[in-house]
Write an enzyme that holds these catalytic residues in place. Sequence first.
Site, PDB file in Angstrom:
ATOM      1  N   CYS A  47       8.186 -12.855  64.792  1.00  0.00           N
ATOM      2  CA  CYS A  47       7.558 -13.654  63.739  1.00  0.00           C
ATOM      3  C   CYS A  47       6.414 -12.858  63.113  1.00  0.00           C
ATOM      4  O   CYS A  47       5.808 -11.999  63.753  1.00  0.00           O
ATOM      5  CB  CYS A  47       7.050 -14.956  64.358  1.00  0.00           C
ATOM      6  N   SER A  49       3.470 -13.691  62.626  1.00  0.00           N
ATOM      7  CA  SER A  49       2.202 -13.844  63.359  1.00  0.00           C
ATOM      8  C   SER A  49       2.061 -12.816  64.486  1.00  0.00           C
ATOM      9  O   SER A  49       0.952 -12.401  64.807  1.00  0.00           O
ATOM     10  CB  SER A  49       2.077 -15.244  63.942  1.00  0.00           C
ATOM     11  N   HIS A  52       0.822  -9.893  62.804  1.00  0.00           N
ATOM     12  CA  HIS A  52      -0.581 -10.072  62.412  1.00  0.00           C
ATOM     13  C   HIS A  52      -1.514  -9.715  63.571  1.00  0.00           C
ATOM     14  O   HIS A  52      -2.630  -9.253  63.351  1.00  0.00           O
ATOM     15  CB  HIS A  52      -0.848 -11.513  61.969  1.00  0.00           C
ATOM     16  N   HIS A  68       6.400 -15.561  70.661  1.00  0.00           N
ATOM     17  CA  HIS A  68       6.174 -17.004  70.839  1.00  0.00           C
ATOM     18  C   HIS A  68       7.337 -17.839  70.333  1.00  0.00           C
ATOM     19  O   HIS A  68       7.271 -19.053  70.368  1.00  0.00           O
ATOM     20  CB  HIS A  68       4.881 -17.419  70.119  1.00  0.00           C
ATOM     21  N   CYS A 175       9.536 -21.559  66.395  1.00  0.00           N
ATOM     22  CA  CYS A 175       8.462 -21.306  65.424  1.00  0.00           C
ATOM     23  C   CYS A 175       8.953 -21.374  63.983  1.00  0.00           C
ATOM     24  O   CYS A 175       8.802 -22.390  63.325  1.00  0.00           O
ATOM     25  CB  CYS A 175       7.741 -19.982  65.662  1.00  0.00           C
TER      26      CYS A 175
HETATM   27  N1  COD Z   1       3.736 -14.504  44.900  1.00  0.00           N
HETATM   28  C1  COD Z   1       4.970 -14.934  45.271  1.00  0.00           C
HETATM   29  N2  COD Z   1       5.599 -14.496  46.382  1.00  0.00           N
HETATM   30  C2  COD Z   1       4.977 -13.586  47.122  1.00  0.00           C
HETATM   31  C3  COD Z   1       3.690 -13.076  46.787  1.00  0.00           C
HETATM   32  C4  COD Z   1       3.081 -13.567  45.609  1.00  0.00           C
HETATM   33  N3  COD Z   1       1.872 -13.136  45.226  1.00  0.00           N
HETATM   34  N4  COD Z   1       3.330 -12.167  47.742  1.00  0.00           N
HETATM   35  C5  COD Z   1       4.349 -12.119  48.618  1.00  0.00           C
HETATM   36  N5  COD Z   1       5.327 -12.963  48.263  1.00  0.00           N
HETATM   37  C6  COD Z   1       6.598 -13.230  48.946  1.00  0.00           C
HETATM   38  C7  COD Z   1       7.215 -12.006  49.599  1.00  0.00           C
HETATM   39  O1  COD Z   1       7.996 -11.278  48.690  1.00  0.00           O
HETATM   40  C8  COD Z   1       8.063 -12.657  50.699  1.00  0.00           C
HETATM   41  O2  COD Z   1       9.374 -12.921  50.284  1.00  0.00           O
HETATM   42  C9  COD Z   1       7.355 -13.968  51.002  1.00  0.00           C
HETATM   43  O3  COD Z   1       6.344 -14.118  50.018  1.00  0.00           O
HETATM   44  C10 COD Z   1       6.676 -13.994  52.385  1.00  0.00           C
HETATM   45  O4  COD Z   1       7.644 -13.917  53.307  1.00  0.00           O
HETATM   46  P1  COD Z   1       7.492 -13.149  54.730  1.00  0.00           P
HETATM   47  O5  COD Z   1       8.883 -12.770  55.127  1.00  0.00           O
HETATM   48  O6  COD Z   1       6.446 -12.126  54.637  1.00  0.00           O
HETATM   49  O7  COD Z   1       6.923 -14.262  55.663  1.00  0.00           O
HETATM   50  P2  COD Z   1       7.595 -15.466  56.478  1.00  0.00           P
HETATM   51  O8  COD Z   1       8.542 -16.293  55.701  1.00  0.00           O
HETATM   52  O9  COD Z   1       8.075 -14.951  57.786  1.00  0.00           O
HETATM   53  O10 COD Z   1       6.389 -16.431  56.579  1.00  0.00           O
HETATM   54  C11 COD Z   1       5.299 -16.176  57.294  1.00  0.00           C
HETATM   55  C12 COD Z   1       4.058 -16.756  56.714  1.00  0.00           C
HETATM   56  C13 COD Z   1       3.596 -15.842  55.606  1.00  0.00           C
HETATM   57  C14 COD Z   1       4.227 -18.156  56.185  1.00  0.00           C
HETATM   58  C15 COD Z   1       3.064 -16.739  57.893  1.00  0.00           C
HETATM   59  O11 COD Z   1       1.804 -17.049  57.489  1.00  0.00           O
HETATM   60  C16 COD Z   1       3.519 -17.655  59.012  1.00  0.00           C
HETATM   61  O12 COD Z   1       4.260 -17.251  59.875  1.00  0.00           O
HETATM   62  N6  COD Z   1       3.077 -18.898  59.009  1.00  0.00           N
HETATM   63  C17 COD Z   1       3.343 -19.834  60.023  1.00  0.00           C
HETATM   64  C18 COD Z   1       2.075 -20.504  60.333  1.00  0.00           C
HETATM   65  C19 COD Z   1       1.882 -20.771  61.769  1.00  0.00           C
HETATM   66  O13 COD Z   1       2.047 -21.897  62.149  1.00  0.00           O
HETATM   67  N7  COD Z   1       1.548 -19.744  62.551  1.00  0.00           N
HETATM   68  C20 COD Z   1       1.259 -19.864  63.941  1.00  0.00           C
HETATM   69  C21 COD Z   1       2.290 -19.254  64.819  1.00  0.00           C
HETATM   70  S1  COD Z   1       3.448 -18.425  63.951  1.00  0.00           S
HETATM   71 ZN    ZN Z   2       5.464 -17.755  64.566  1.00  0.00          ZN
END
Ligand code: COD
Ligand code: ZN
Length: 376
Positions: A47, A49, A52, A68, A175
């Site tokens: 994931c 996170s 991160h 996780h 998650c």
């Molecule tokens: N405008 C539009 N889209 C954008 C921009 C922008 N400025 N910047 C990036 N993007 C797009 C990217 O192209 C990508 O497709 C998408 O946003 C982000 O996707 P990923 O693949 O980086 O991330 P994910 O889907 O795995 O999501 C992760 C989150 C970013 C949501 C992250 O914060 C998360 O895992 N949140 C869960 C929160 C949580 O409960 N965490 C605790 C344990 S995980």
């Molecule tokens: Zn997660």
Amino acid sequence: MSTAGKVIKCKAAVAWEVKKPLSIEQVEVAPPKAHEVRIKILATGICRSDDHVISGAFAMPFPIVLGHEAAGVVESVGEGVTCVKPGDKVIPLFVPQCGKCTSCRSTKGNLCSEHDLSEARGLMLDGTSRFTCKGKSLHNFISTSTFTEYTVVHENAVVKIDAAAPLEKVCLIGCGFSTGYGAAVQTAKVEPGSTCAVFGLGGVGLSTVMGCKAAGASRIIGVDINKDKFPKAKEMGATECVNPMDFKKPINEVLYGLTDGEGVDYSFEVIGRTDTMTAALASCHMNYGTSVVVGVPPSASEITFSPLLIFTGRTWKGSIFGGWKSKEAVPKLVSDFMGGKFALDPLITHTLPFDKINEGFELLRSGKSIRSVLVF
Ligand code: COD
Ligand code: ZN
Ligand code: ZN
């Protein structure tokens, strides 16, 4: 020969320090103490996170065993554990559910006070760790630590699931899937016929798209700066997709234009950026629109926004683990998956052997994967 009550020596991916690749090591996993459960992990997703923590954006004590989002089988239980028994298929819960704290007792809450997400200690509830490696104690990650063949969790941070569930798929319910899907169906409670906008079409955002669809939304607008994300988003239920880079005007104005000047009923920020959080808020209906923040912003970031945005009636809310009470919701989500209510396959782009964990992180960083699942 039974391993119950004994220290187990096994493989784990150890994060020794920030910004360094994980290293596969032999670790010792102590037996579970009272009210703890030792789990043999069979599948674990990577994931954002976890990454991160490696990059330093999500502050955690090192050295640490990350991971996780997983599924496995109970190996042994400590004294007093009645919720699971050896052999049960389970999912560890990074948001536990103790059933006693104010959030657990409130019908509206889900962030159990036993969580270790903010100001994390990286330890079991009793303040100790069950992992050692080369004579050093390793930290636990958000009540779970799943990048290891065996882990120990508190009984409030694990739940039994359907014995027939395919672990290499349902691990995502631990998650990413639940976080995104729940933001729509549980936190926002999207109604049939709604218009929704999902900012960010990664694995979590696609799960939000699925949630909007399951809730009966009639329009689901995907927003992403990477147009390669659009075909899959449409496959998952997005009715149209927009790339903010294709427009001179701000994306919230573009979305108002697409909705006859009304704004969307629900918007979701699933990126983790402060500018898109404000843009998502400004994209929803000025009076009854709701905007949900799912993405985790960089620690220490702040937002300046016009209070007029909410003065007119908009609702701005956060969603952690999709708003689900974990112990109650996870087995139901697994049953819904088994019953064909939603698919997880489209989210899993890579399945890799555990030893290739660093390759999995590279796929995530390069944007080539949605979810990589590691199998043991
Ligand atoms: N405008 C539009 N889209 C954008 C921009 C922008 N400025 N910047 C990036 N993007 C797009 C990217 O192209 C990508 O497709 C998408 O946003 C982000 O996707 P990923 O693949 O980086 O991330 P994910 O889907 O795995 O999501 C992760 C989150 C970013 C949501 C992250 O914060 C998360 O895992 N949140 C869960 C929160 C949580 O409960 N965490 C605790 C344990 S995980
Ligand atoms: Zn997660
Ligand atoms: Zn609680």
